[in-house]
Scaffold this motif. Structure first.
Motif, short mmCIF file in Angstrom:
data_model
loop_
_atom_site.label_atom_id
_atom_site.label_comp_id
_atom_site.label_asym_id
_atom_site.label_seq_id
_atom_site.Cartn_x
_atom_site.Cartn_y
_atom_site.Cartn_z
N VAL A 87 13.50 -1.01 33.44
CA VAL A 87 13.22 -2.57 33.67
C VAL A 87 12.40 -3.09 33.63
O VAL A 87 11.30 -2.48 33.83
CB VAL A 87 14.16 -3.58 34.65
N THR B 82 19.79 -7.31 29.82
CA THR B 82 19.12 -8.81 30.60
C THR B 82 18.84 -7.92 31.91
O THR B 82 20.71 -7.73 32.36
CB THR B 82 19.10 -10.08 30.53
N ARG B 83 18.22 -7.74 32.87
CA ARG B 83 18.34 -7.80 34.12
C ARG B 83 18.43 -9.27 35.05
O ARG B 83 16.80 -9.33 34.79
CB ARG B 83 17.94 -6.60 34.84
N TYR C 112 13.76 -6.88 31.07
CA TYR C 112 14.67 -6.66 30.51
C TYR C 112 14.85 -5.21 29.92
O TYR C 112 13.85 -4.36 30.90
CB TYR C 112 14.22 -7.13 28.17
N TRP C 113 15.99 -4.14 29.74
CA TRP C 113 15.39 -2.33 29.85
C TRP C 113 16.63 -2.68 28.72
O TRP C 113 17.30 -2.89 28.28
CB TRP C 113 16.34 -2.76 30.64
#
Length: 240
Positions: free
Chosen positions: A184, A225-226, A231-232
């Motif tokens: 992330v 999206t976290r 973001y990852w």
């Protein structure tokens, strides 16, 4: 200004690398050369394609910073003007996608800053290009995850058989996500990698949204999206 009381990070500094500034506009050329020299680089200047070829013949430069509107640039692709070696190239361009990036300087490491440019972004992209092109860098490196791949040598990205038409900022974002797959990344980390500075006003959300539409179209989502963290890129775990 975002009202933050923290001091901005120091601009990237060079260690004496030789850069050729190939810009036709005199004021812009002087701004770039003086800024780069203040940041620890050595510079030379060229105001035409023929002068670029001459300077490359006189000295070996570690990088070229070139305006895509430089007079006579197309002559570098032919005959005696063609450079014998291909240093990394930072392009200053009014460009919408990587497809327009000048082919005359070869297929080496390259990046693009759109005009009107910010000095902080130019310095950040110079630092990254020199690092990637140096020993242990990423020149010619291919990054991939699942059916998504990115070739740093040709500045091309693909999802399966589909070529992705990316802007320079989208390309840098995708490269950063691929290099840190399954991790992330915060908005600030992404922003400083893409632009060399932190940008608010939903700039990252908009950039990620544009890239996601191109990467994830017609296939399983790879960009996620976290919420509250960033973001990852990766394949989500299958439901248990």
């Amino acid at each position: 200004m975002d009202g933050s009381s923290s001091a901005p990070p120091a601009l990237a500094r060079g260690s004496g690398q030789r850069l050729l500034v190939a810009v036709g506009d005199r004021d812009t050329a002087e701004l770039l050369t003086s800024t780069l020299e203040s940041a620890g680089y050595r510079t030379g200047a060229a105001a035409s394609g023929a002068e670029v070829a001459r300077r490359l013949g006189e000295h070996r430069f570690d990088m070229i910073v070139v305006d895509t509107e430089l007079p006579g640039l197309d002559g570098l692709a032919q005959g005696p003007l063609r450079p014998a070696y291909r240093p990394p190239v930072l392009l200053l361009a009014d460009c919408a996608s990587l497809a327009r990036l000048v082919p005359e300087l070869g297929a080496g490491e390259r990046d693009c800053v759109t005009k009107p440019f910010r000095i902080a972004e130019v310095l950040a992209r110079v630092e990254v290009l020199l690092r990637d092109a140096g020993p242990g860098g990423r020149r010619g490196r291919t990054l991939d995850h699942a059916d998504l791949s990115l070739d740093d040598g040709t500045c091309r990205a693909r999802r399966g058989d589909r070529v992705l038409d990316l802007t320079p900022a989208e390309y840098r974002l995708l490269r950063h996500l691929l290099a840190n797959a399954e991790k992330v990344l915060s908005k600030e980390q992404i922003s400083r990698c893409v632009w060399g500075e932190f940008r608010g006003d939903n700039a990252i959300e908009q950039l990620v949204s544009r890239l996601r539409r191109k990467v994830d179209r017609g296939g399983p989502a790879l960009i996620h999206t976290r919420r509250g963290f960033g973001y990852w890129l990766g394949e989500p775990a299958a439901p248990g």
